[in-house]
Design a protein around this motif. Structure first.
Motif, mmCIF file in Angstrom:
data_model
loop_
_atom_site.group_PDB
_atom_site.id
_atom_site.type_symbol
_atom_site.label_atom_id
_atom_site.label_comp_id
_atom_site.label_asym_id
_atom_site.label_seq_id
_atom_site.Cartn_x
_atom_site.Cartn_y
_atom_site.Cartn_z
ATOM 1 N N ARG A 468 30.793 -21.473 58.589
ATOM 2 C CA ARG A 468 32.203 -21.682 58.918
ATOM 3 C C ARG A 468 33.079 -21.442 57.685
ATOM 4 N NH1 ARG A 468 33.133 -27.360 61.543
ATOM 5 N NH2 ARG A 468 35.225 -26.469 61.772
ATOM 6 N N SER A 469 32.630 -21.897 56.517
ATOM 7 C CA SER A 469 33.392 -21.682 55.284
ATOM 8 C C SER A 469 33.454 -20.199 54.934
ATOM 9 C CB SER A 469 32.761 -22.466 54.129
ATOM 10 O OG SER A 469 32.811 -23.849 54.376
ATOM 11 N N LEU A 470 32.340 -19.501 55.113
ATOM 12 C CA LEU A 470 32.333 -18.059 54.850
ATOM 13 C C LEU A 470 33.300 -17.344 55.788
ATOM 14 C CD1 LEU A 470 28.496 -17.470 54.333
ATOM 15 C CD2 LEU A 470 30.279 -17.533 52.574
ATOM 16 N N ALA A 471 33.358 -17.783 57.042
ATOM 17 C CA ALA A 471 34.292 -17.180 57.990
ATOM 18 C C ALA A 471 35.727 -17.437 57.564
ATOM 19 C CB ALA A 471 34.038 -17.734 59.393
ATOM 20 N N GLY A 472 36.014 -18.667 57.122
ATOM 21 C CA GLY A 472 37.359 -18.972 56.670
ATOM 22 C C GLY A 472 37.774 -18.108 55.499
ATOM 23 N N TYR A 473 36.849 -17.868 54.571
ATOM 24 C CA TYR A 473 37.141 -17.010 53.422
ATOM 25 C C TYR A 473 37.454 -15.583 53.866
ATOM 26 C CZ TYR A 473 36.233 -13.937 49.485
ATOM 27 O OH TYR A 473 36.332 -12.935 48.555
ATOM 28 N N VAL A 474 36.615 -15.025 54.741
ATOM 29 C CA VAL A 474 36.809 -13.647 55.198
ATOM 30 C C VAL A 474 38.121 -13.509 55.965
ATOM 31 C CG1 VAL A 474 35.898 -11.840 56.724
ATOM 32 C CG2 VAL A 474 34.355 -13.097 55.216
ATOM 33 N N PHE A 475 38.390 -14.449 56.874
ATOM 34 C CA PHE A 475 39.597 -14.353 57.697
ATOM 35 C C PHE A 475 40.859 -14.530 56.856
ATOM 36 C CE2 PHE A 475 36.934 -16.106 61.460
ATOM 37 C CZ PHE A 475 36.289 -14.881 61.560
ATOM 38 N N ALA A 476 40.787 -15.343 55.778
ATOM 39 C CA ALA A 476 41.961 -15.589 54.939
ATOM 40 C C ALA A 476 42.242 -14.437 53.984
ATOM 41 C CB ALA A 476 41.783 -16.887 54.150
ATOM 42 N N THR A 477 41.197 -13.788 53.483
ATOM 43 C CA THR A 477 41.378 -12.752 52.460
ATOM 44 C C THR A 477 41.260 -11.333 52.992
ATOM 45 O OG1 THR A 477 39.016 -12.694 51.888
ATOM 46 C CG2 THR A 477 40.394 -14.329 50.752
ATOM 47 N N GLY A 478 40.537 -11.170 54.100
ATOM 48 C CA GLY A 478 40.252 -9.827 54.585
ATOM 49 C C GLY A 478 39.090 -9.167 53.877
ATOM 50 N N ASN A 479 38.503 -9.841 52.881
ATOM 51 C CA ASN A 479 37.352 -9.292 52.165
ATOM 52 C C ASN A 479 36.117 -9.341 53.054
ATOM 53 O OD1 ASN A 479 38.841 -8.854 49.826
ATOM 54 N ND2 ASN A 479 38.400 -10.908 49.027
ATOM 55 N N ARG A 480 35.366 -8.254 53.038
ATOM 56 C CA ARG A 480 34.183 -8.151 53.893
ATOM 57 C C ARG A 480 32.916 -8.264 53.053
ATOM 58 N NH1 ARG A 480 35.648 -3.410 58.274
ATOM 59 N NH2 ARG A 480 37.882 -3.822 58.399
ATOM 60 N N PHE A 481 31.940 -8.955 53.578
ATOM 61 C CA PHE A 481 30.632 -8.983 52.947
ATOM 62 C C PHE A 481 29.848 -7.732 53.357
ATOM 63 C CE2 PHE A 481 31.412 -13.682 53.489
ATOM 64 C CZ PHE A 481 31.714 -13.896 52.156
#
Length: 696
Positions: A468-481
């Motif tokens: 969930r935290s990783l999803a929040g990071y991606v959705f907030a920044t647009g950075n993709r893993f």
């Protein structure tokens, strides 16, 4: 037809089960215990007594130069400079193939068991089908067999069956091989040729111009392509340029009487295998392919034909009636009258039709059961080869999954007890909102495997909070893993647990395939827990190389909170550091959430948290010194550092929040020295007066 590949040619032997090239010597085996050797390219053969009247089916060359052969009634023997020496496996089953894999001899049993023999003992695996052939890639063991059976394993001990197109259900696969470019090719009866570009996770049919009645018996890698043997005396060759070429195999003199005399001819101008039907003296030019019959066949099977077969008039009515009476022929066949008597049989295989959404019964919590859920169906299809539609142990939605749409948890006991956590929400599950038609959403979903104790039914709450935290990071920044990325969160990964696992690596999931839907493609990224010193290592070296070492110990890359660092072993650490010095770093991107790039006139100040300052120092050592670009990504800013002979900086033309710095070797060395053990505060570089670094 059996095939062997030497250093400069392909040898085809008709009427024998297998042939093997060992230097200048050819070995062949077949029915009634026949085993023979040729030292003149097949011009003459010398029989070798093996002490069994049963059939022999497979040959393999071991690393020590010994030839292994297997056959009926559990027969396994080793030949090395003398008479065959039998090895007792304790089974009466028919052994159909043998392979030498490092220090193991791997034997396929007709009853569906794979046996792995070493001097220390025998290990067994049961993939779940009648296996006829095996290929081993750098990441997987690929088993194929009867009734369209295909399975994958990360280590050869535990297999996951691959869901194949329905039309392959009656196809018996006989061979599989890996090509020079990493693709896999499998062959079988009914002229079936399949290719996989994703390490065996999915397969597509290939048209090579052989009749649908042709049985393909073997496949071997050849230079940049492959060669396929058939029961019709024809060799199909995949050339380096990607084109298929059909050739009549000049049969080598048989080692012993009894070779099959093929009744196929070959016309160079047509590149097609042609039946020489000597009994049909009344053939004429026949009628043109009858489109009405083809249309009727399509109506019967409710799909586009997978194979087309043209028949002589005498056979047409009976064949069509037989097909029409079969409610589910596999593969679907459309038949028509032959264009000419000379071409009395031809085939054109096309890619199997993709599964449709109607094939899946999914519960959609959004209440939208329309075509808008194509992305959700794509994720479920990717999971199906592994879980075959089974319900997950836990399926979380709503607040406990936000900002994701859902999180599924599968409780697994094999190969070791673990939980498998899968996300829904990084891809476009319902509506297509992005402009990129080729990629669904961010292009990935996450997969995380967590070790558990046998009988443990406690929900892995820390793992749920992590994704969930990783999803929040991606959705907030647009950075993709992506595969090869790594990340060190500032807070503990598993609060309340004593563990050395402090960072994350992102790898290709060893079991799950790509996600395909009308919304575009995506992949499953496996999140792998690593220790702090392992994370420091990948910054100097390579995430992929670290993952390779971890996979040797845990093929499914299960994150175990009790695991110690691989660097705790001094011998392993010494070898790793030797490779680091030699290879440099392949880590091209790091995530520094609080990164800032403050541009004031002609001066740039990079602002970093203290925990990320030495990341930049390692990048200078492992990337810039080796002539490689490096990128730091934050919530608001991205900084790209490029090796150059000229100092400078500018904003990216396509993204104003990205600053590009061109760094000379002197500046790279000073950055490394300044930030390797950083002090808090602002640092002015002597080698470049326009660059400052502030550590907070």
């Amino acid at each position: 037809m059996a095939l062997a590949v030497t250093g400069h040619e392909v040898v085809a032997v008709v009427g024998w089960q297998d042939v093997l090239a060992v230097g200048d010597t050819l070995y062949a085996c077949g029915a009634a215990g026949r085993f023979a050797a040729s030292r003149d390219g097949g011009a003459s053969w010398q029989p070798i007594e093996v002490g069994t009247p049963g059939g022999l089916h497979g040959l393999a060359l071991a690393a020590d130069g010994a030839v292994w052969l297997c056959g009926d009634a559990g027969y396994l023997a080793r030949v090395h400079g003398g008479a065959p020496v039998t090895v007792e496996l304790g089974t009466p089953t028919r052994l159909v193939r043998v392979y030498a894999v490092r220090d193991e001899i791997v034997v396929l049993g007709d009853e569906g068991t794979i046996r792995r023999w070493t001097e220390a003992g025998i290990a067994t695996a049961t993939p779940g089908g009648a296996v006829t052939a095996l290929a081993i890639t750098p990441r997987s063991w690929i088993a194929v067999g009867r009734a369209g059976f295909v399975a994958r394993s990360p280590d050869g001990a535990w297999y996951s069956r691959i869901t194949m197109p329905l039309a392959l259900g009656a196809i018996d696969l006989a061979g599989v091989a890996m090509l020079a470019d990493g693709r896999l090719i499998a062959v079988g009866d009914r002229g079936c040729v399949l290719l996989s570009t994703d390490d065996g996770r999915s397969w597509a049919g290939v048209a090579i111009g052989l009749a649908a009645t042709t049985r393909l018996t073997s496949v071997r890698r050849w230079k940049g392509g492959a060669v396929i043997g058939t029961d019709a005396g024809v060799v199909a060759r995949l050339r380096d340029d990607g084109a298929w070429q059909l050739e009549v195999a000049p049969p080598a003199p048989p080692p012993l009487p009894g070779a099959i005399d093929p009744d196929f001819d070959f016309e160079d101008d047509d590149d097609v295998a042609v039946v020489d039907d000597e009994d049909d003296e009344d053939d004429d030019d026949g009628d043109a392919l009858d489109s009405d019959h083809e249309a009727a066949a399509v109506a019967i099977f409710d799909s586009a034909p997978v194979a087309k077969v043209a028949l002589d008039d005498d056979d047409f009515d009976a064949a069509f009636a037989s097909l029409a009476a079969d409610p589910d022929p596999l593969p679907p066949i459309a038949i028509g009258r032959a264009h000419t008597a000379e071409h009395a049989a031809y085939a054109e295989l096309v890619e199997p039709a993709p599964a449709t959404d109607d094939d899946f019964d999914l519960d959609d919590d959004s209440g939208d059961d329309s075509a808008a859920a194509h992305g959700l169906h794509g994720v479920e299809r990717a999971l199906d080869p592994l879980y075959h539609g089974a319900e997950p142990w836990r399926h979380l939605t709503g607040e406990v999954a936000e900002p994701l749409h859902a999180i599924s948890i599968y409780r697994r006991d094999l190969p070791t007890p673990h939980f498998h956590v899968v996300t829904y929400g990084f891809t476009e599950l319902f509506d297509k909102d992005s402009d990129d038609l080729d990629v669904s959403g961010y292009g990935f979903e996450l997969s995380l495997r967590i070790a558990r104790c046998a009988g443990d039914d406690l929900e892995p709450t820390w793992a749920i909070e992590l994704v969930r935290s990783l999803a929040g990071y991606v959705f907030a920044t647009g950075n993709r893993f992506a595969i090869g990325h790594s990340l060190a969160p500032r807070t503990p990964l598993a609060p309340g647990h004593e563990t050395a696992i402090a960072a994350l690596a992102f790898a290709d999931d060893p079991e799950l395939g790509d996600i395909q839907s009308d919304h575009g493609r995506a992949e499953f990224l496996e999140v792998v827990g690593i220790t702090a010193d392992e994370h420091a290592l990948v910054q100097d070296w390579s995430t992929e190389s670290l993952v390779e070492l971890l996979a040797a110990r845990s093929p499914l890359l299960v994150t175990d909170l009790a695991r110690r660092s691989i660097l705790d072993d001094p011998h392993v650490a010494a070898e790793i550091h030797r490779r680091v010095r030699l290879e440099g770093s392949s880590e091209a991107v790091a995530f520094a959430p609080d990164l800032e790039a403050v541009v004031d006139g002609d001066t740039v100040c990079l602002v970093l948290a203290a925990s990320f300052a030495n990341v930049l120092a390692r990048a200078m050592r492992g990337r810039l010194r080796h002539g490689r670009t490096y990128e730091l990504r934050g919530r608001a800013w991205n900084v790209v550092l490029e090796p150059s002979d000229v100092l400078g900086y500018h904003a990216d033309e396509d993204d104003a929040r990205t600053v590009i710095l061109t760094i000379t070797p002197d500046v790279a060395s000073e950055l490394e020295a300044t930030l390797d053990e950083p002090e808090l505060g602002r640092h002015q570089l002597r080698s470049w007066s326009r660059l400052q670094v502030e550590v907070r």
